[in-house]
Design a protein around this motif. Sequence first.
Motif, PDB file in Angstrom:
ATOM      1  N   ASN A 218      28.705  39.805  38.339  1.00  0.00           N
ATOM      2  CA  ASN A 218      26.795  39.689  38.226  1.00  0.00           C
ATOM      3  C   ASN A 218      27.092  38.563  38.048  1.00  0.00           C
ATOM      4  O   ASN A 218      25.950  37.889  38.301  1.00  0.00           O
ATOM      5  N   LEU A 219      27.295  37.562  36.841  1.00  0.00           N
ATOM      6  CA  LEU A 219      27.285  36.037  36.158  1.00  0.00           C
ATOM      7  C   LEU A 219      28.030  35.778  37.826  1.00  0.00           C
ATOM      8  O   LEU A 219      28.393  34.094  37.478  1.00  0.00           O
ATOM      9  N   ASN A 220      28.774  35.750  39.170  1.00  0.00           N
ATOM     10  CA  ASN A 220      29.820  35.593  39.338  1.00  0.00           C
ATOM     11  C   ASN A 220      30.790  34.416  39.105  1.00  0.00           C
ATOM     12  O   ASN A 220      31.095  33.459  39.223  1.00  0.00           O
ATOM     13  N   VAL A 221      31.364  34.840  37.929  1.00  0.00           N
ATOM     14  CA  VAL A 221      32.105  34.820  36.901  1.00  0.00           C
ATOM     15  C   VAL A 221      33.541  35.677  37.513  1.00  0.00           C
ATOM     16  O   VAL A 221      33.544  36.464  37.343  1.00  0.00           O
ATOM     17  N   ILE A 222      34.399  35.273  38.092  1.00  0.00           N
ATOM     18  CA  ILE A 222      35.942  35.940  38.408  1.00  0.00           C
ATOM     19  C   ILE A 222      36.988  36.715  37.103  1.00  0.00           C
ATOM     20  O   ILE A 222      36.993  36.103  36.112  1.00  0.00           O
ATOM     21  N   PRO A 223      36.611  37.938  37.458  1.00  0.00           N
ATOM     22  CA  PRO A 223      37.743  38.695  36.072  1.00  0.00           C
ATOM     23  C   PRO A 223      38.817  38.496  36.391  1.00  0.00           C
ATOM     24  O   PRO A 223      39.522  38.815  37.235  1.00  0.00           O
ATOM     25  N   LEU A 224      39.628  37.707  35.267  1.00  0.00           N
ATOM     26  CA  LEU A 224      41.276  38.379  35.441  1.00  0.00           C
ATOM     27  C   LEU A 224      41.546  38.930  34.439  1.00  0.00           C
ATOM     28  O   LEU A 224      41.400  39.092  33.258  1.00  0.00           O
ATOM     29  N   ALA A 225      42.844  39.620  34.691  1.00  0.00           N
ATOM     30  CA  ALA A 225      43.223  41.250  33.372  1.00  0.00           C
ATOM     31  C   ALA A 225      44.321  39.818  33.641  1.00  0.00           C
ATOM     32  O   ALA A 225      45.140  39.338  33.738  1.00  0.00           O
ATOM     33  N   GLU A 226      45.173  39.916  32.078  1.00  0.00           N
ATOM     34  CA  GLU A 226      46.034  38.952  31.648  1.00  0.00           C
ATOM     35  C   GLU A 226      47.366  40.527  30.864  1.00  0.00           C
ATOM     36  O   GLU A 226      46.697  41.357  30.754  1.00  0.00           O
ATOM     37  N   GLY A 227      48.531  40.237  31.098  1.00  0.00           N
ATOM     38  CA  GLY A 227      49.282  41.118  31.047  1.00  0.00           C
ATOM     39  C   GLY A 227      49.681  42.558  32.240  1.00  0.00           C
ATOM     40  O   GLY A 227      50.278  43.407  30.819  1.00  0.00           O
ATOM     41  N   VAL A 228      49.815  42.429  32.935  1.00  0.00           N
ATOM     42  CA  VAL A 228      49.816  43.687  33.522  1.00  0.00           C
ATOM     43  C   VAL A 228      51.567  43.233  33.805  1.00  0.00           C
ATOM     44  O   VAL A 228      51.802  42.580  34.514  1.00  0.00           O
ATOM     45  N   GLU A 229      52.385  44.312  32.952  1.00  0.00           N
ATOM     46  CA  GLU A 229      53.314  44.458  33.520  1.00  0.00           C
ATOM     47  C   GLU A 229      53.588  46.023  34.371  1.00  0.00           C
ATOM     48  O   GLU A 229      55.373  45.896  34.269  1.00  0.00           O
ATOM     49  N   THR A 230      53.412  46.418  34.543  1.00  0.00           N
ATOM     50  CA  THR A 230      53.293  48.184  35.800  1.00  0.00           C
ATOM     51  C   THR A 230      52.719  47.938  37.256  1.00  0.00           C
ATOM     52  O   THR A 230      51.665  47.383  36.622  1.00  0.00           O
ATOM     53  N   MET A 231      53.181  48.483  37.757  1.00  0.00           N
ATOM     54  CA  MET A 231      52.249  48.666  39.072  1.00  0.00           C
ATOM     55  C   MET A 231      51.519  49.711  38.561  1.00  0.00           C
ATOM     56  O   MET A 231      50.131  49.419  39.104  1.00  0.00           O
ATOM     57  N   GLU A 232      51.922  50.107  38.217  1.00  0.00           N
ATOM     58  CA  GLU A 232      50.342  50.975  37.644  1.00  0.00           C
ATOM     59  C   GLU A 232      49.363  50.494  37.551  1.00  0.00           C
ATOM     60  O   GLU A 232      47.694  50.714  37.211  1.00  0.00           O
ATOM     61  N   GLU A 233      49.758  49.617  36.130  1.00  0.00           N
ATOM     62  CA  GLU A 233      48.482  48.856  35.646  1.00  0.00           C
ATOM     63  C   GLU A 233      47.555  47.641  36.840  1.00  0.00           C
ATOM     64  O   GLU A 233      46.401  48.173  36.167  1.00  0.00           O
ATOM     65  N   ALA A 234      48.633  47.855  36.984  1.00  0.00           N
ATOM     66  CA  ALA A 234      47.834  47.123  38.145  1.00  0.00           C
ATOM     67  C   ALA A 234      47.304  47.196  39.326  1.00  0.00           C
ATOM     68  O   ALA A 234      45.910  46.857  39.930  1.00  0.00           O
ATOM     69  N   VAL A 235      47.394  49.085  39.685  1.00  0.00           N
ATOM     70  CA  VAL A 235      46.579  49.625  40.505  1.00  0.00           C
ATOM     71  C   VAL A 235      45.076  49.458  39.938  1.00  0.00           C
ATOM     72  O   VAL A 235      44.227  49.915  40.343  1.00  0.00           O
ATOM     73  N   ALA A 236      45.055  49.836  38.513  1.00  0.00           N
ATOM     74  CA  ALA A 236      43.354  50.520  37.979  1.00  0.00           C
ATOM     75  C   ALA A 236      43.399  49.222  37.757  1.00  0.00           C
ATOM     76  O   ALA A 236      42.193  49.146  37.788  1.00  0.00           O
ATOM     77  N   CYS A 237      44.157  47.883  37.511  1.00  0.00           N
ATOM     78  CA  CYS A 237      42.706  46.611  37.088  1.00  0.00           C
ATOM     79  C   CYS A 237      42.237  46.521  38.613  1.00  0.00           C
ATOM     80  O   CYS A 237      41.187  46.336  38.561  1.00  0.00           O
ATOM     81  N   GLN A 238      42.880  46.417  39.565  1.00  0.00           N
ATOM     82  CA  GLN A 238      42.902  46.221  40.777  1.00  0.00           C
ATOM     83  C   GLN A 238      41.299  47.525  41.086  1.00  0.00           C
ATOM     84  O   GLN A 238      39.743  47.113  41.404  1.00  0.00           O
ATOM     85  N   ASP A 239      41.066  48.612  41.015  1.00  0.00           N
ATOM     86  CA  ASP A 239      40.261  49.494  40.946  1.00  0.00           C
ATOM     87  C   ASP A 239      39.370  49.641  39.969  1.00  0.00           C
ATOM     88  O   ASP A 239      37.648  49.901  40.460  1.00  0.00           O
TER      89      ASP A 239
END
Length: 394
Positions: free
Chosen positions: A350-371
């Motif tokens: 809502n602040l027009n800031v892009i959120p970035l997830a660091e340290g993604v090591e598994t596909m399950e974590e990547a899917v959860a981050c996107q969700d």
Amino acid sequence: MNTDIGQLKNSNNTVILDDMLLHVGSSIINETCSTKAQPRGQWTLSRTCGVNETQQSVHVVGPLFTIGRYKYGTLHIADPTVSGRHAEILMIDRDIFIRDLNSTNGTLLNGRKLHNLTGLRSGDILHFGSVMFVLHSSTDENTTSTIAADSDNEVIAQTQFERLLRPPALRPYYQPIIRLSDNVRVGYEVLSRSYLLGLETPDKMFRIAAIRKVEAQLSQACRTEGLRIGASLGNMPFYLNTHPAELKGTELFKSLEQLRADFPDAEIVLEVHEGGMVSSAMLQDIRMVTQGLNMRLAYDDFGAGQARLQELFAVPPDILKFDVKFAQGLAFSPPQHRAAIASLIRIVRNLNVIPLAEGVETMEEAVACQDLGFELAQGYLFGHAEPVRHWTTT
């Protein structure tokens, strides 16, 4: 990839490991690996840490001793530069070996990056990410030689530091940043290493720089060299780090102006670490300077310490890099934990800031981050920090 050790064969006294035959009785190993004969005895990893320089030691128990950030490993290291499953030590009769487990920041043996299963001996210096340990054997009569070696390494590091800056003897490494919606590479974070003995890792370089009070100059050199070497990667955003020492005056602004003059077309994202954040007024100045130079601003490791929400609202960055602890185990976290992170991400967006997830090591974590609403991500699932030649050939 981790490979399980095969069962010991009583008939021929051998063990199979990664398609290499280890003859336990005679301590012979395939010539693709380095071996060093060792006496029998107990092995210990020692680490000096803390303001009081306290010594911490852990016994290496075999036959398989695992090292990493995940708590179920034999040696748990709670440091963001250490991967969940970072390395493992194997003990076979009188021999002791180490191998890296495809970690993000690599494992160094006496300053050299490990690529294969490699033999160890007492006095070896091991770096797991930026965390250093020294290997000792209980059969050592004393530690005088180790202390002398540490002193020699300090002298070498001090004498070579000038070469690090004039001209830079830096080795930029590039870790990809991807867009979660389509897994497209949309940038690189620039991480620095060195060719020089005693100055191979960032912690070594900046430790000497702190003694000489030139952390800002070293940080500037890392950014410049990262862009110079990275030019062959094409028109791609480069995420460049700052050092807290640069955030106390106007020296950072002058260096950014010079950086833009030297690289007028480079896409630059300047990272300010949460631990180095200063007043909102200083952040506002950084925001104005980066905008004027057509650079973007990112806050790094958000949530590693204090959340600094006041600064986030007062001076929103372009990109907010969430600390690795947000992605770790996210796929299996309870609903209320996921809901809290999703709410925070909504505030950020809502602040027009892009959120970035660091340290993604598994596909399950990547899917959860996107969700949950993360737009960008980085971590060894998408690529390790590698020299530029790796990315120009892949």
